[in-house]
Enzyme design. Structure first.
Site, short mmCIF file in Angstrom:
data_model
loop_
_atom_site.label_atom_id
_atom_site.label_comp_id
_atom_site.label_asym_id
_atom_site.label_seq_id
_atom_site.Cartn_x
_atom_site.Cartn_y
_atom_site.Cartn_z
N GLY A 14 45.36 41.77 35.58
CA GLY A 14 44.64 41.67 36.86
C GLY A 14 44.17 40.25 37.14
O GLY A 14 43.09 40.06 37.68
N ALA A 15 45.00 39.27 36.75
CA ALA A 15 44.54 37.88 36.84
C ALA A 15 45.07 37.16 38.08
O ALA A 15 45.06 35.94 38.14
CB ALA A 15 44.94 37.13 35.57
N ARG A 17 43.65 37.12 40.93
CA ARG A 17 42.53 36.52 41.67
C ARG A 17 41.24 36.75 40.87
O ARG A 17 41.25 37.39 39.80
CB ARG A 17 42.42 37.13 43.07
N VAL A 65 48.30 48.55 35.43
CA VAL A 65 47.79 48.93 34.10
C VAL A 65 47.64 50.45 33.93
O VAL A 65 47.47 50.93 32.81
CB VAL A 65 46.43 48.24 33.78
N TYR A 156 32.11 53.97 38.56
CA TYR A 156 32.28 52.63 37.96
C TYR A 156 31.52 52.56 36.63
O TYR A 156 32.06 52.12 35.61
CB TYR A 156 31.76 51.59 38.95
N ALA A 158 30.57 54.97 34.66
CA ALA A 158 31.18 55.83 33.64
C ALA A 158 32.40 55.14 33.04
O ALA A 158 32.61 55.15 31.82
CB ALA A 158 31.59 57.18 34.26
N ILE A 189 28.74 38.31 39.78
CA ILE A 189 29.62 37.17 40.00
C ILE A 189 30.26 37.38 41.37
O ILE A 189 31.09 38.29 41.52
CB ILE A 189 30.78 37.13 38.96
N1 LIG Z 1 32.48 40.30 39.85
C1 LIG Z 1 31.51 40.83 39.15
O1 LIG Z 1 30.33 40.59 39.43
C2 LIG Z 1 31.82 41.73 37.98
C3 LIG Z 1 30.73 42.27 37.27
C4 LIG Z 1 30.98 43.09 36.18
C5 LIG Z 1 32.29 43.35 35.78
N2 LIG Z 1 33.32 42.81 36.48
C6 LIG Z 1 34.67 43.15 36.03
O2 LIG Z 1 35.47 41.98 35.92
C7 LIG Z 1 36.83 42.29 36.25
C8 LIG Z 1 37.32 41.36 37.35
O3 LIG Z 1 36.52 41.56 38.51
P1 LIG Z 1 36.62 40.63 39.83
O4 LIG Z 1 35.28 40.60 40.43
O5 LIG Z 1 37.34 39.38 39.51
O6 LIG Z 1 37.53 41.57 40.77
P2 LIG Z 1 38.74 41.24 41.76
O7 LIG Z 1 38.88 42.44 42.64
O8 LIG Z 1 38.57 39.91 42.41
O9 LIG Z 1 40.01 41.14 40.77
C9 LIG Z 1 40.56 42.29 40.19
C10 LIG Z 1 42.05 42.06 39.98
O10 LIG Z 1 42.60 43.24 39.36
C11 LIG Z 1 43.83 43.56 40.00
N3 LIG Z 1 44.11 45.00 39.85
C12 LIG Z 1 43.50 46.03 40.48
N4 LIG Z 1 44.07 47.19 40.12
C13 LIG Z 1 45.03 46.89 39.21
C14 LIG Z 1 45.97 47.67 38.48
N5 LIG Z 1 46.02 49.00 38.61
N6 LIG Z 1 46.80 47.02 37.63
C15 LIG Z 1 46.77 45.68 37.52
N7 LIG Z 1 45.92 44.89 38.20
C16 LIG Z 1 45.07 45.50 39.04
C17 LIG Z 1 43.62 43.15 41.45
O11 LIG Z 1 44.84 42.99 42.16
C18 LIG Z 1 42.83 41.85 41.29
O12 LIG Z 1 43.68 40.73 41.15
C19 LIG Z 1 36.84 43.76 36.62
O13 LIG Z 1 37.20 44.55 35.51
C20 LIG Z 1 35.40 44.03 37.02
O14 LIG Z 1 35.04 45.39 36.90
C21 LIG Z 1 33.11 42.02 37.57
#
Ligand SMILES: NC(=O)c1ccc[n+]([C@@H]2O[C@H](COP(=O)([O-])OP(=O)(O)OC[C@H]3O[C@@H](n4cnc5c(N)ncnc54)[C@H](O)[C@@H]3O)[C@@H](O)[C@H]2O)c1
Length: 261
Positions: A14-15, A17, A65, A156, A158, A189
């Site tokens: 999921g990298a 973005r 995934v 989320y 859970a 973030i």
């Molecule tokens: N942003 C925050 O504040 C925050 C806080 C706690 C945890 N997180 C966790 O960090 C991670 C990244 O979050 P983010 O804010 O960068 O989110 P984001 O939505 O910017 O990025 C998520 C990425 O995952 C990809 N994705 C989604 N479903 C997918 C799948 N089935 N298979 C492969 N790729 C898939 C998307 O296309 C996207 O590129 C996540 O697991 C999120 O739960 C983020």
């Protein structure tokens, strides 16, 4: 003492973005070979361009995934291209929800399938490779929501609590093979996922009040932690969750000291 990730082979899911993209770029900047996976081809195309521009080594692979066959195909492609997998960052995630009474089964399933089952399936695909090498680092994205969940965030929370449990079990199962497994809990973030930056000033201020450092985190804050956890410097850390939230609710009222003259 230097963090040395040169020529380590890393998969970041999921990298395309957000935080995952910054993790991938930071590891690439440290000399690692980075395999970026995502479910969206247009994001991977932009990553490919950036990698080429910077002369970074790696691959961009379309991979959902939630699908066993996608994860297995990605792992096979990485093994074929680079012969090993040193680091797996299970970053791919979705967020979304509603109060339990109104929460659809579809939203529940999406959170659990991507965040928890996706992490499980990708680990399952990578473990045989790391076992053969007798080395590996697995890093799973949990969330502060696994520590203190939000109202309306049942699915989320859970899923991310599940990631913490899965991480500890895997650490137990893989310690004898010199593979460490940890998870990390970002706080707030601003990214496209949560749109914190689009909130009203009053809402933003209320959210910032919960943070000891009283500022949003950046994807780089998380990426720096990942660099450390993925390196040899972290070889004695396993089975734990690291909070990277700027001290969210480290005290009951973190805002008090920010209001002092
Ligand atoms: N942003 C925050 O504040 C925050 C806080 C706690 C945890 N997180 C966790 O960090 C991670 C990244 O979050 P983010 O804010 O960068 O989110 P984001 O939505 O910017 O990025 C998520 C990425 O995952 C990809 N994705 C989604 N479903 C997918 C799948 N089935 N298979 C492969 N790729 C898939 C998307 O296309 C996207 O590129 C996540 O697991 C999120 O739960 C983020």
């Amino acid at each position: 003492m230097l963090i040395d990730l040169k020529n380590k082979v890393a998969i970041v899911t999921g990298a395309g973005r957000g935080i995952g993209n910054e993790i991938a770029k930071t590891l690439a900047g440290e000399g690692a070979i980075i395999v970026v996976t995502d479910i969206r081809q247009e994001l991977l195309d932009a990553v490919a361009e950036e990698w080429q521009r910077n002369g970074w080594r790696g691959l961009q692979l379309l991979c959902d995934v939630r699908k066993t066959e996608d994860n297995r195909a990605a792992v096979a492609a990485v093994e074929q291209a680079f012969g090993r997998i040193d680091i797996l960052v299970n970053n791919a995630g979705v967020a979304g929800g509603a109060r339990v009474e109104e929460l659809s089964e579809e939203t529940w399933d999406l959170n659990l399938d991507v965040n928890l089952k996706g992490t499980f399936l990708m680990c399952q695909a990578v473990i045989p490779v790391m076992k053969r090498q007798r080395s590996g680092r697995i890093l799973n994205a949990s969330s502060f929501a696994a520590i203190i969940p939000s109202v309306g965030g049942a699915a989320y929370a859970a899923s991310k609590s599940g990631v913490e449990g899965l991480t500890r079990v895997l650490a137990g199962e893989l310690g004898a093979h010199e593979i460490t497994v940890n998870c990390y809990a970002p706080g707030m973030i601003p990214t496209a996922m949560n749109r914190f930056a689009d909130r009203t000033d009053a809402e933003k201020s209320r959210l910032l009040d919960t943070l000891t450092l009283r500022r949003w985190g950046s994807p780089k804050d998380v990426a720096n932690l990942i660099c450390f956890l993925a390196s040899d410097l972290a070889s004695y850390i396993t089975g734990t969750m690291i909070d990277v939230s700027g001290g969210k609710f480290a005290t009951q009222m973190p805002w008090v000291s920010h209001r002092e003259p």
